[in-house]
Design an enzyme around this catalytic site. Structure first.
Site, PDB file in Angstrom:
ATOM      1  N   GLU A  69      -3.331  -8.766 -12.112  1.00  0.00           N
ATOM      2  CA  GLU A  69      -4.203  -9.517 -11.195  1.00  0.00           C
ATOM      3  C   GLU A  69      -5.686  -9.229 -11.431  1.00  0.00           C
ATOM      4  OE1 GLU A  69      -1.464  -7.932 -10.137  1.00  0.00           O
ATOM      5  OE2 GLU A  69      -0.263  -9.336  -8.952  1.00  0.00           O
ATOM      6  N   PHE A 131       7.420  -5.525   3.388  1.00  0.00           N
ATOM      7  CA  PHE A 131       7.393  -5.405   1.933  1.00  0.00           C
ATOM      8  C   PHE A 131       6.181  -6.151   1.364  1.00  0.00           C
ATOM      9  CE2 PHE A 131       8.704  -7.096  -2.284  1.00  0.00           C
ATOM     10  CZ  PHE A 131       8.663  -5.891  -2.956  1.00  0.00           C
ATOM     11  N   GLN A 132       5.445  -5.497   0.510  1.00  0.00           N
ATOM     12  CA  GLN A 132       4.225  -6.043  -0.108  1.00  0.00           C
ATOM     13  C   GLN A 132       3.210  -6.495   0.933  1.00  0.00           C
ATOM     14  OE1 GLN A 132       5.316  -8.811  -3.304  1.00  0.00           O
ATOM     15  NE2 GLN A 132       5.415  -7.069  -4.700  1.00  0.00           N
ATOM     16  N   LYS A 181       2.578 -16.486   4.444  1.00  0.00           N
ATOM     17  CA  LYS A 181       3.549 -17.395   3.821  1.00  0.00           C
ATOM     18  C   LYS A 181       3.994 -18.513   4.764  1.00  0.00           C
ATOM     19  CE  LYS A 181       7.544 -17.212   0.761  1.00  0.00           C
ATOM     20  NZ  LYS A 181       8.548 -16.344   0.118  1.00  0.00           N
ATOM     21  N   MET A 497     -20.391   6.636 -23.924  1.00  0.00           N
ATOM     22  CA  MET A 497     -21.456   6.912 -22.960  1.00  0.00           C
ATOM     23  C   MET A 497     -21.158   8.208 -22.209  1.00  0.00           C
ATOM     24  SD  MET A 497     -24.360   5.674 -22.352  1.00  0.00           S
ATOM     25  CE  MET A 497     -24.702   3.918 -22.432  1.00  0.00           C
TER      26      MET A 497
END
Lengths: 598, 188
Positions: A69, A131-132, A181, A497
């Site tokens: 993502e 969940f999630q 949802k 760096m």
């Protein structure tokens, strides 16, 4: 007057026709289509399946499936930065949303317009540790410009249009829309974008005439003026770059720019000073220090630019043009604040200057002084015929690709600074880099986003071997979607760096900065279905760069460069603009106060 | 406007060094008018914690149901430079409509309400009641051994009242935080 009220908006026009009814998921797709979104980046998951179902079988919006993502977020940023349009990403709830936090913060720091749609668990499960589930609006509240949790399908279309309005107006930034949802399944009315805005968010874009007059007064009296321009000029659109060039041509004032503003003014111009700041040019930094008038256009006096603030440009009057009032007087006190869109402010200054027909001071002595700084050739390096110097690699890359329709992205680190120093930009929107947040892993997904917007262009991610490993799975995205991005890795086997700072500050104790167990990048490219090239011989470099450019698909170029090269010149932390390190690092450059800084 | 001829003058003084003058920390009461939408208080409060500003007092309630507007009163402190930043950063929050500087207005009024529970008998109980009258506090609950006073006024008056109650059997204090408005017929 001590009440600050935002400007009054124009009245919203009510749509009186009967609205079309559709599911929440269809509303999302329809609203994106109406907003002119033709490409979006995303990754499906349980809580966004209805939206993915609505995307199925339609061809108005091209969906680029990423591998992580975070890649979708940076791709949307690259898309936005290279087109001037709003980038769009779509991810699921929970880990999908938390993986987006880095690109959202990145877009916030660099003022990139982006709308991120996240799925959420159904409304009746919110707060149950489902969940999630995660508190997406809570998590992104401080890193996004604005965010929404949509709990009523009747508000969904309006919310999406409002999100685009907020993301693209004023100082651009990321806006998150969290959609449970059940709202995606519910049926509601579709509302068009016409007339939708946010009454409490109407940024001032028109400069105050007094501020413009005062600015022009200063221009007509300045003997050592400088333009210090930033990403705001790019964000304001191509017109701002055009007006900057016009104003520069009229006044002859030399121009420097921040990392984010490269390309707004042509690097080929004789009055271009190069980049300002920690790894900017000697002439730009000295001119900033010694100027008598600094006109800051769309930049924010970042600590990479100012160095030691109490020694910053001590003898100059300062004008600051910015669309964000909170950027003005935040770090450095300015004499003339100009709260406006860059293009509108530049246009007003031009108009006022033309109307006055004033004779401007002769800048020849100032330019002569700048010429002496320029003569130090601060970007000079000792080339080698045995080993590829990273600077040489970028120089050759520039020479061999500048005549193409080229877009450059970078990761973060030494290679990024070498790219900024040795790759030259003459047009805006050609340079995509993570400036404010400094996100390693930005460059490859950003290149994917750029290439999807400009399919025929040459898109190159100038990378380091450490940064590329943070997001290298996105090469698979490029292969899948036939996006022929080129990844040019300056491989010095070090987090360069970090290594350089350990040399400067920590007595050459190189703690965990060596890139152990590097993958074989050629085999890796092969495994992912891309094309791998390796080069460690300066004599072969040109031919191999051309091989990369001419290859029709994605390329991973493992350019083996000098390992111990430092990125110079450099203003050590805690030092002033006129205290640059030019030659070699000795380890004694940074004082006690500077050691605590980043 | 100059006469069109440009000659070198004395070097202009940078405004930057003027900022050294404002090291003094001031207290400031701000009324923040916001769209009453979910999370708006968290945005405002998060701004203060995220940027390291102080909140001495905070009150919030919806004040216009038809417009969905809430009024947040924040008492904060900082140098003039920080206070200027606080205002600008508040206005940057999308649902913030207006920021009213109450302290810097000659017309500003600030009030706070406190509920103060005092327990005691005999002489102390009489003294508590007597002081309550002086402060125009209302007794809103009483038992044989306690009072609850409701007292309103400027914050320092409430603090003074609470201090006086301490030796007289102070049990517990609840304060609303500062509310503010401007005198006169104008809004804001």
């Amino acid at each position: 007057m001590n009440t600050k009220t935002k400007a009054k908006p124009a009245a919203e026009t009510a749509d009186t026709s009967t609205p079309r009814m559709m599911t929440g998921a269809q509303i999302v797709v329809e609203a994106l289509r109406e907003q002119g979104v033709s490409v979006m980046f995303g990754y499906p998951g349980g809580a966004v399946l209805p939206i993915y179902d609505a995307l199925y079988g339609q061809d108005a919006i091209r969906h680029i499936l990423v591998r992580h993502e975070q890649g979708a977020g940076h791709a949307a940023e690259g898309y936005a930065r290279s087109t001037g349009k709003c980038g769009v990403a779509l991810v699921t709830s929970g880990p999908g949303a938390t993986n987006m936090v880095t690109p959202i913060t990145d877009a916030m720091m660099d003022s990139i317009p982006m709308v991120v749609i996240t799925g959420q668990v159904p409304t009746h499960l919110i707060g149950t540790d489902a969940f999630q589930e995660c508190d997406t609006t809570g998590i992104t509240r401080t890193c996004a410009k604005h965010n929404y949790l949509v709990t009523d399908v009747n508000q969904l279309a309006r919310t999406i249009h409002e999100a685009f309005y907020i993301a693209t107006n004023g100082r651009p930034g990321p806006v998150v829309i969290d959609i449970p949802k059940d709202i995606q399944f519910a049926t509601g009315p579709y509302v068009g974008k016409a007339g939708i805005l946010k009454p409490t968010y109407v940024p001032q874009t028109e400069p105050l005439p007094e501020a413009i007059k005062a600015t022009v007064d200063l221009i007509t009296k300045a003997w050592r003026p400088i333009f210090y321009t930033g990403g705001g000029v790019i964000n304001s659109g191509p017109r701002a770059s055009k007006l900057l060039r016009e104003l520069q041509a009229m006044t002859g004032i030399p121009v420097t720019s921040t990392l984010m503003g490269l390309g707004a003014f042509p690097a080929a111009h004789p009055d271009w000073l190069g980049m300002v700041g920690m790894h900017g040019s000697f002439e730009a930094n000295n001119a900033m220090h010694d100027c008598d008038l600094m006109i800051c256009v769309g930049a924010r006096f970042d600590d990479r630019v100012t160095g030691r603030v109490d020694a910053f440009s001590p003898n100059s009057k300062k004008v600051h043009i910015d669309i964000d009032a909170s950027s003005i007087n935040k770090i450095v006190r300015v004499d003339i604040p100009v709260l406006a869109d860059c293009a509108q402010a530049l246009e007003a200054i031009l108009k006022e200057l033309k109307a006055r027909k004033a004779q401007l001071p002769d800048l020849a002595p100032w330019k002569e002084e700048i010429g002496a700084w320029r003569a130090r050739r601060c970007f000079g390096y000792k080339n080698s015929s045995d080993v590829i110097k990273p600077q040489y690699a970028v120089e050759r890359l520039y020479a061999l690709t500048k005549d193409h329709d080229t877009y450059i992205t970078t990761e973060v680190g030494q290679h990024q600074m070498w790219a900024a120093q040795f790759y030259h930009f003459n047009e805006p929107n050609r340079w995509m880099t993570s400036g404010g947040l400094g996100t390693m892993g930005y460059g490859l997904p950003a290149a994917v986003g750029v290439q999807s917007a400009h399919p025929d262009a040459l898109v190159i991610d100038i990378a380091g071997e450490a940064s590329i490993q943070m997001m290298m799975q996105e090469l698979s995205t490029a292969v899948q979607h036939k996006l022929p991005v080129k990844v040019f890795i300056l491989n010095n086997e070090w987090m360069g760096m970090v290594r350089q700072w350990q040399e400067l500050l920590h007595g050459e104790r190189y703690s965990h900065s060596y890139s152990e167990s590097l993958p074989d990048f050629v085999k890796l490219a092969d495994a992912l279905g891309a094309y791998g090239i390796r080069c460690d011989d300066p004599a072969e470099l040109d031919a191999k760069i051309l091989e990369m450019v001419n290859h029709p698909g994605p390329v991973l170029f493992d350019c083996r460069v000098e390992r111990a090269e430092n990125c110079l010149p450099m203003i050590p932390s805690g030092s002033a603009h006129n205290q640059m390190i030019l030659g070699e690092i000795t380890g004694n450059e940074i004082g006690e106060a500077g050691r605590g800084l980043v | 406007m100059s006469d069109g001829t440009a000659t070198p003058g004395p070097a202009p003084k940078s405004a930057y060094f003027l900022s050294d003058e404002d090291k003094e920390v001031e207290r400031r009461t701000l009324a923040v008018i916001v769209d009453n939408e979910p999370g708006v208080l968290a945005r405002v409060v998060g701004l203060f914690s995220g940027r390291g500003y102080n909140i001495d007092s905070l009150t919030v309630a919806e004040v216009d149901a038809s417009q969905h507007r809430s009024r947040i009163t924040i008492v904060t402190q900082g140098t003039a430079h920080i206070l200027e930043q606080i205002e600008a950063q508040l206005l940057r929050i999308v649902p913030v409509a207006e920021v009213i500087d109450i302290t810097n207005s000659k017309r500003g009024i600030e009030r706070e309400l406190a509920l103060v529970k005092v327990a005691g008998t005999g002489e102390k109980r009489v003294e508590a009641l007597r002081i309550g009258e002086i402060f125009r506090a209302h007794v809103i609950d009483t038992t044989n051994e306690s009072f609850i006073f409701e007292v309103t006024g400027a914050s320092d008056k409430l603090t003074q009242f609470v201090d006086l109650m301490r030796p007289l059997g102070l049990v517990e204090v609840s304060r609303t935080g500062v509310l503010s408005i401007k005198r006169g017929k104008e809004k804001g």
